[in-house]
Design a protein around this motif. Structure first.
Motif: not given
Length: 246
Positions: A150-158
């Motif tokens: 989830i952490r990796a996905a959040v950074l990608q989305v931001i």
């Protein structure tokens, strides 16, 4: 250096903090798009990842799907969806959800696969049902890697949510597009610095959450860096029970 100083001055200019185009409004739009995307992506990817990690079935299909999705150009997908659906939040939201799913899916099934089989066998030997095994053993032990995904996905989305402004759907990316249109490069850099600062804040928050997700009395080699661990199913999580069984 003058451009950087100008960008800092632009961020702290009171005139840029008011109105519908003010920094607080755009910042909230960016955060809202990110959080909504992650919630939807988690609702899709986490259950699928739990099923794959628990049963061991469908991993090759999930890996192939994730690889194919990651190869999609987000801007191209956003443009196609905008032409099909129309302007608004729907097109960027769908595009960002598709972007976020692979990291969350990989982190979830990798988290369950990382658990040592001795621990699973010991839980089964105690008479645990499938649901008890999943909720009391597999999810708690796999949680650091799940949070890492989830952490990796959040950074990608931001980072990618800046493209929402491409179809006038809000977010901090609006400063990049309006700045380029007006040749105001201080605005462009200022908006970029805001995105970077937001990413750093979320990175710190999720790094803390990932460390807190490690159950007491366990060891998880993955707890340090979720961005790498989402694609490392060989990581190993074990409990003190393992030592006594061996």
């Amino acid at each position: 250096m003058n451009l950087f100083a100008g960008a800092i001055a632009w961020i702290f200019d009171p005139a840029n903090s008011v109105g519908a185009n003010g920094i607080p409004v755009r910042l909230w739009e960016h955060v809202w798009i990110t959080l909504l995307t992650i919630v939807i992506a988690c609702a899709i990817a986490v259950p699928l990842g739990l099923v794959i990690g628990h049963t061991g079935r469908g991993k090759s299909l999930a890996v192939g799907f994730s690889g194919g999705v990651r190869a999609l150009p987000t801007l191209g997908l956003l443009t196609i969806l905008a032409l099909w659906i129309g302007l608004g939040i729907e097109a960027p939201l769908i595009s960002l959800v598709i972007l976020a799913i692979p990291s969350i899916l990989a982190g979830t099934y990798s988290g369950l696969e990382a658990i040592d089989r001795v621990t699973i066998d010991a839980a089964k030997a105690q008479g645990m049902t499938t649901w008890q095994l999943l909720t009391k053993v597999e999810i708690p032990l796999g949680l650091p890697l799940i949070v890492g995904g989830i952490r990796a996905a959040v950074l990608q989305v931001i980072a990618t949510a800046t493209l929402a402004a491409y179809i006038n759907a809000g977010g901090l990316g609006g400063y990049a597009f309006s700045g380029l249109a007006n040749q105001d490069y201080e605005e462009v850099l200022g908006g970029s610095l805001l995105v970077i600062a937001l990413a750093i804040v979320f990175e710190i928050v999720f790094a803390v959450l990932q460390r807190l997700a490690v159950p007491a009395g366990t060891t998880a080699a993955s707890a340090g860096d979720g961005r790498r661990d989402a694609d490392r199913p060989e990581s190993r999580a074990s409990t003190p029970l393992e030592g006594t069984l061996q």
